[in-house]
Design an enzyme around this catalytic site. Sequence first.
Site, PDB file in Angstrom:
ATOM      1  N   GLY A  13       0.817  -1.217   0.000  1.00 25.50           N
ATOM      2  CA  GLY A  13       0.000   0.000   0.000  1.00 25.50           C
ATOM      3  C   GLY A  13       0.848   1.263   0.000  1.00 25.50           C
ATOM      4  N   GLN A  14       0.164   2.415   0.064  1.00 23.49           N
ATOM      5  CA  GLN A  14       0.897   3.695   0.059  1.00 23.49           C
ATOM      6  C   GLN A  14       1.916   3.759   1.213  1.00 23.49           C
ATOM      7  OE1 GLN A  14      -0.383   8.253  -0.124  1.00 23.49           O
ATOM      8  NE2 GLN A  14      -0.748   7.479   1.942  1.00 23.49           N
ATOM      9  N   ASP A  65      -2.752 -13.000   4.898  1.00 29.51           N
ATOM     10  CA  ASP A  65      -3.936 -12.142   4.875  1.00 29.51           C
ATOM     11  C   ASP A  65      -4.346 -11.886   6.322  1.00 29.51           C
ATOM     12  OD1 ASP A  65      -6.334 -11.706   2.483  1.00 29.51           O
ATOM     13  OD2 ASP A  65      -6.841 -11.315   4.581  1.00 29.51           O
ATOM     14  N   ALA A  89      -5.077  -2.851   5.777  1.00 28.22           N
ATOM     15  CA  ALA A  89      -6.483  -2.574   6.097  1.00 28.22           C
ATOM     16  C   ALA A  89      -7.281  -2.390   4.820  1.00 28.22           C
ATOM     17  CB  ALA A  89      -6.606  -1.301   6.937  1.00 28.22           C
ATOM     18  N   THR A 134      -6.525   5.935  13.170  1.00 29.33           N
ATOM     19  CA  THR A 134      -6.919   6.948  12.184  1.00 29.33           C
ATOM     20  C   THR A 134      -7.804   8.043  12.778  1.00 29.33           C
ATOM     21  OG1 THR A 134      -8.370   7.286  10.274  1.00 29.33           O
ATOM     22  CG2 THR A 134      -8.722   5.276  11.504  1.00 29.33           C
ATOM     23  N   GLU A 136     -10.337   9.039  11.482  1.00 36.53           N
ATOM     24  CA  GLU A 136     -11.737   8.661  11.221  1.00 36.53           C
ATOM     25  C   GLU A 136     -12.423   8.173  12.499  1.00 36.53           C
ATOM     26  OE1 GLU A 136     -14.091   8.527   8.513  1.00 36.53           O
ATOM     27  OE2 GLU A 136     -12.718  10.114   7.924  1.00 36.53           O
ATOM     28  N   TYR A 157     -15.691   1.641   8.741  1.00 34.14           N
ATOM     29  CA  TYR A 157     -14.218   1.721   8.797  1.00 34.14           C
ATOM     30  C   TYR A 157     -13.773   2.330  10.126  1.00 34.14           C
ATOM     31  CZ  TYR A 157      -9.518   3.594   7.901  1.00 34.14           C
ATOM     32  OH  TYR A 157      -8.191   3.935   8.001  1.00 34.14           O
ATOM     33  N   LYS A 161     -11.699   0.434  13.092  1.00 31.50           N
ATOM     34  CA  LYS A 161     -10.394   0.947  13.517  1.00 31.50           C
ATOM     35  C   LYS A 161     -10.404   1.314  15.000  1.00 31.50           C
ATOM     36  CE  LYS A 161      -7.410   1.110  10.048  1.00 31.50           C
ATOM     37  NZ  LYS A 161      -6.010   0.706  10.131  1.00 31.50           N
TER      38      LYS A 161
HETATM   39  P1  NAP Z   1      -3.655   1.521   1.340  1.00 31.97           P
HETATM   40  O1  NAP Z   1      -2.813   2.238   0.346  1.00 31.97           O
HETATM   41  O2  NAP Z   1      -5.077   1.255   1.050  1.00 31.97           O
HETATM   42  O3  NAP Z   1      -2.916   0.128   1.654  1.00 31.97           O
HETATM   43  C1  NAP Z   1      -3.560  -0.888   2.377  1.00 31.97           C
HETATM   44  C2  NAP Z   1      -2.681  -2.119   2.386  1.00 31.97           C
HETATM   45  O4  NAP Z   1      -3.349  -3.153   3.110  1.00 31.97           O
HETATM   46  C3  NAP Z   1      -2.387  -2.690   0.989  1.00 31.97           C
HETATM   47  O5  NAP Z   1      -1.083  -3.221   1.001  1.00 31.97           O
HETATM   48  C4  NAP Z   1      -3.406  -3.821   0.884  1.00 31.97           C
HETATM   49  O6  NAP Z   1      -3.035  -4.834  -0.024  1.00 31.97           O
HETATM   50  C5  NAP Z   1      -3.369  -4.336   2.312  1.00 31.97           C
HETATM   51  N1  NAP Z   1      -4.526  -5.142   2.699  1.00 31.97           N
HETATM   52  C6  NAP Z   1      -5.849  -4.832   2.585  1.00 31.97           C
HETATM   53  N2  NAP Z   1      -6.612  -5.806   3.086  1.00 31.97           N
HETATM   54  C7  NAP Z   1      -5.753  -6.765   3.523  1.00 31.97           C
HETATM   55  C8  NAP Z   1      -5.929  -8.025   4.131  1.00 31.97           C
HETATM   56  N3  NAP Z   1      -7.134  -8.533   4.390  1.00 31.97           N
HETATM   57  N4  NAP Z   1      -4.820  -8.757   4.453  1.00 31.97           N
HETATM   58  C9  NAP Z   1      -3.590  -8.282   4.187  1.00 31.97           C
HETATM   59  N5  NAP Z   1      -3.359  -7.094   3.591  1.00 31.97           N
HETATM   60  C10 NAP Z   1      -4.441  -6.349   3.271  1.00 31.97           C
HETATM   61  O7  NAP Z   1      -3.617   2.275   2.747  1.00 31.97           O
HETATM   62  P2  NAP Z   1      -2.573   3.386   3.279  1.00 31.97           P
HETATM   63  O8  NAP Z   1      -3.068   4.722   2.872  1.00 31.97           O
HETATM   64  O9  NAP Z   1      -1.195   2.962   2.955  1.00 31.97           O
HETATM   65  O10 NAP Z   1      -2.815   3.283   4.842  1.00 31.97           O
HETATM   66  C11 NAP Z   1      -2.031   2.410   5.656  1.00 31.97           C
HETATM   67  C12 NAP Z   1      -2.761   2.154   6.957  1.00 31.97           C
HETATM   68  O11 NAP Z   1      -2.973   3.371   7.652  1.00 31.97           O
HETATM   69  C13 NAP Z   1      -4.153   1.540   6.797  1.00 31.97           C
HETATM   70  O12 NAP Z   1      -4.363   0.700   7.907  1.00 31.97           O
HETATM   71  C14 NAP Z   1      -5.093   2.726   6.879  1.00 31.97           C
HETATM   72  O13 NAP Z   1      -6.351   2.323   7.323  1.00 31.97           O
HETATM   73  C15 NAP Z   1      -4.359   3.581   7.888  1.00 31.97           C
HETATM   74  N6  NAP Z   1      -4.547   5.028   7.773  1.00 31.97           N
HETATM   75  C16 NAP Z   1      -4.358   5.658   6.578  1.00 31.97           C
HETATM   76  C17 NAP Z   1      -4.464   7.034   6.509  1.00 31.97           C
HETATM   77  C18 NAP Z   1      -4.235   7.778   5.212  1.00 31.97           C
HETATM   78  O14 NAP Z   1      -4.666   8.923   5.117  1.00 31.97           O
HETATM   79  N7  NAP Z   1      -3.519   7.203   4.255  1.00 31.97           N
HETATM   80  C19 NAP Z   1      -4.781   7.772   7.660  1.00 31.97           C
HETATM   81  C20 NAP Z   1      -4.942   7.086   8.869  1.00 31.97           C
HETATM   82  C21 NAP Z   1      -4.804   5.710   8.929  1.00 31.97           C
HETATM   83  P3  NAP Z   1      -3.307  -4.701  -1.627  1.00 31.97           P
HETATM   84  O15 NAP Z   1      -2.187  -3.826  -2.147  1.00 31.97           O
HETATM   85  O16 NAP Z   1      -3.230  -6.101  -2.073  1.00 31.97           O
HETATM   86  O17 NAP Z   1      -4.648  -4.056  -1.781  1.00 31.97           O
HETATM   87  O1  F7E Z   2     -12.218  11.457   1.282  1.00 33.28           O
HETATM   88  C1  F7E Z   2     -14.832  13.753   0.138  1.00 33.28           C
HETATM   89  C2  F7E Z   2     -15.229  12.614   1.071  1.00 33.28           C
HETATM   90  O2  F7E Z   2     -11.760   9.137   0.480  1.00 33.28           O
HETATM   91  C3  F7E Z   2     -11.903  12.739   1.788  1.00 33.28           C
HETATM   92  C4  F7E Z   2      -8.405   7.208   4.219  1.00 33.28           C
HETATM   93  O3  F7E Z   2      -7.020   7.182   4.004  1.00 33.28           O
HETATM   94  O4  F7E Z   2      -8.263   9.269   5.449  1.00 33.28           O
HETATM   95  C5  F7E Z   2      -8.865   8.655   4.330  1.00 33.28           C
HETATM   96  O5  F7E Z   2     -10.279   8.663   4.446  1.00 33.28           O
HETATM   97  C6  F7E Z   2     -13.134  13.624   1.729  1.00 33.28           C
HETATM   98  C7  F7E Z   2     -14.398  12.983   2.308  1.00 33.28           C
HETATM   99  O6  F7E Z   2     -10.492  10.099   2.453  1.00 33.28           O
HETATM  100  C8  F7E Z   2     -15.120  12.553  -3.256  1.00 33.28           C
HETATM  101  O7  F7E Z   2     -16.630  12.609   1.296  1.00 33.28           O
HETATM  102  C9  F7E Z   2     -15.737  14.295  -2.130  1.00 33.28           C
HETATM  103  O8  F7E Z   2     -15.066  13.935   3.076  1.00 33.28           O
HETATM  104  O9  F7E Z   2      -9.983  10.921   0.218  1.00 33.28           O
HETATM  105  P1  F7E Z   2     -11.086  10.358   1.004  1.00 33.28           P
HETATM  106  P2  F7E Z   2     -11.175   9.852   3.866  1.00 33.28           P
HETATM  107  O10 F7E Z   2     -12.545   9.332   3.760  1.00 33.28           O
HETATM  108  O11 F7E Z   2     -10.979  11.094   4.673  1.00 33.28           O
HETATM  109  C10 F7E Z   2      -8.554   8.651   6.720  1.00 33.28           C
HETATM  110  C11 F7E Z   2      -7.812   9.410   7.790  1.00 33.28           C
HETATM  111  C12 F7E Z   2      -8.294   7.194   6.718  1.00 33.28           C
HETATM  112  O12 F7E Z   2      -7.939   6.614   7.723  1.00 33.28           O
HETATM  113  C13 F7E Z   2      -8.719   6.440   5.500  1.00 33.28           C
HETATM  114  O13 F7E Z   2      -8.047   5.190   5.439  1.00 33.28           O
HETATM  115  O14 F7E Z   2     -13.429  13.894   0.361  1.00 33.28           O
HETATM  116  N1  F7E Z   2     -15.066  13.476  -1.287  1.00 33.28           N
HETATM  117  N2  F7E Z   2     -15.796  13.743  -3.346  1.00 33.28           N
HETATM  118  C14 F7E Z   2     -14.659  12.397  -1.949  1.00 33.28           C
HETATM  119  N3  F7E Z   2     -13.950  11.315  -1.557  1.00 33.28           N
HETATM  120  C15 F7E Z   2     -13.667  10.374  -2.503  1.00 33.28           C
HETATM  121  N4  F7E Z   2     -12.933   9.298  -2.149  1.00 33.28           N
HETATM  122  N5  F7E Z   2     -14.124  10.481  -3.802  1.00 33.28           N
HETATM  123  C16 F7E Z   2     -14.853  11.554  -4.226  1.00 33.28           C
HETATM  124  O15 F7E Z   2     -15.241  11.622  -5.391  1.00 33.28           O
END
Ligand code: NAP
Ligand code: F7E
Length: 343
Positions: A13-14, A65, A89, A134, A136, A157, A161
């Site tokens: 993932g990212q 997984d 996740a 998160t 969230e 979600y 979490k």
């Molecule tokens: P991401 O890009 O969606 O990456 C998620 C990773 O989890 C991918 O490697 C995915 O594999 C893997 N995965 C999903 N379901 C799985 C399962 N059942 N078993 C094993 N691996 C699985 O997410 P990210 O943005 O890097 O975020 C990393 C973590 O931080 C996540 O837990 C997310 O919820 C949390 N988080 C993210 C943010 C944010 O803004 N980015 C903020 C707060 C918390 P595939 O590549 O095969 O899909």
């Molecule tokens: O939405 C609005 C949407 O999907 C941001 C994940 O990394 O951060 C992420 O969750 C906002 C929301 O991120 C579209 O309604 C409008 O208000 O980019 P998002 P998220 O839902 O904040 C948290 C911290 C995590 O932990 C999560 O893993 O943007 N929005 N129009 C839209 N969102 C999406 N995706 N697509 C639209 O077209």
Amino acid sequence: MKKKISLITGITGQDGSILAKFLIKKGYIVHGLKRRSSSFNTQRINDIYQDIHDRNNNLFLHYGDLTDFTSILNIIKKVKPNEIYNLAAQSHVQVSFETPEYTANADALGTLRILEAIKILNLTKKVKFYQASTSEMYGSSPPPQNENTPMHPASPYGAAKLYAHWITKNYRTSYNIFASTGILFNHEGPSRGETFVSRKITMGIANILKGKQKLIYLGNLDAYRDWGDARDYVEAMWKILQLKKPDDFVIATGKSYSVRSFVEIAFLIVGIKIKWRGKGLNEVGFDQKTNKILIKIDKKYFRPQEVDHLRGDYNKAKKTLNWQPKIKFKKMIKDMLDKDLNF
Ligand code: NAP
Ligand code: F7E
């Protein structure tokens, strides 16, 4: 000196991919748990992938997984990591409304499975565990949010979490495991998944400029998010595990912008000034110079429940971890656009 061993779930993932590169640079051996998929899912780590027969190889991938306890137990038993970063996740908030049960299984129970494996394998004194919590989890709690703000998750979600967050704290107290959490606010960058709003916008702009797409359809423009850069945030994850004691930390920038502002700033970087007209589902964003409509609203992108405003107070991280964000909001968007324009 013996190299430290880390295990990253979600390495494809990212965050996982950026963290893997960060840890390899720090001299770690990195193991990653990846899911089997019918086509390659390792694009984000191809640049660090080495032949496993190479003596200097420091990256190893294992199939597994989070919904499969046996695979988790076996990998942890085999790898015996010093540090586990649980980043895997189902991380898409909107998708969690469509797959709530799977999201709970992977995000909530997946975390429990890792903690149980640590306990069963008697590694409670030997391993440090990081949980990707998160913002969230705050849901409807108004900003600014810190470690003491009440949590009212507004999606499957967020609720999953929150379970993972609390079970991590619970195992810390009950079994003395070094189990920490980072409550990370939104963080993006050039390797952000394509369906999150930031990347959807930067890819949409790149496609419009290349003539491959006419406009971008979005949902709620008036939600506010505290958007940081993933490259800064993986450093915080590592710092959290280098402390003497386990703890919980908000990682954020302290500034928030609306989705509407994100759109305006991103378009302005490529020289297009967006103006708005209309209301609700009929609102459109258009190019002030050419009058061309570049943004339309589609109700399918609205969620059953929205999180209106997230803005983190990261003072504890600043004081205890000596961490603060370095990459500014506009620079992050510019880097994303650069990648998408050159793709
Ligand atoms: P991401 O890009 O969606 O990456 C998620 C990773 O989890 C991918 O490697 C995915 O594999 C893997 N995965 C999903 N379901 C799985 C399962 N059942 N078993 C094993 N691996 C699985 O997410 P990210 O943005 O890097 O975020 C990393 C973590 O931080 C996540 O837990 C997310 O919820 C949390 N988080 C993210 C943010 C944010 O803004 N980015 C903020 C707060 C918390 P595939 O590549 O095969 O899909
Ligand atoms: O939405 C609005 C949407 O999907 C941001 C994940 O990394 O951060 C992420 O969750 C906002 C929301 O991120 C579209 O309604 C409008 O208000 O980019 P998002 P998220 O839902 O904040 C948290 C911290 C995590 O932990 C999560 O893993 O943007 N929005 N129009 C839209 N969102 C999406 N995706 N697509 C639209 O077209």
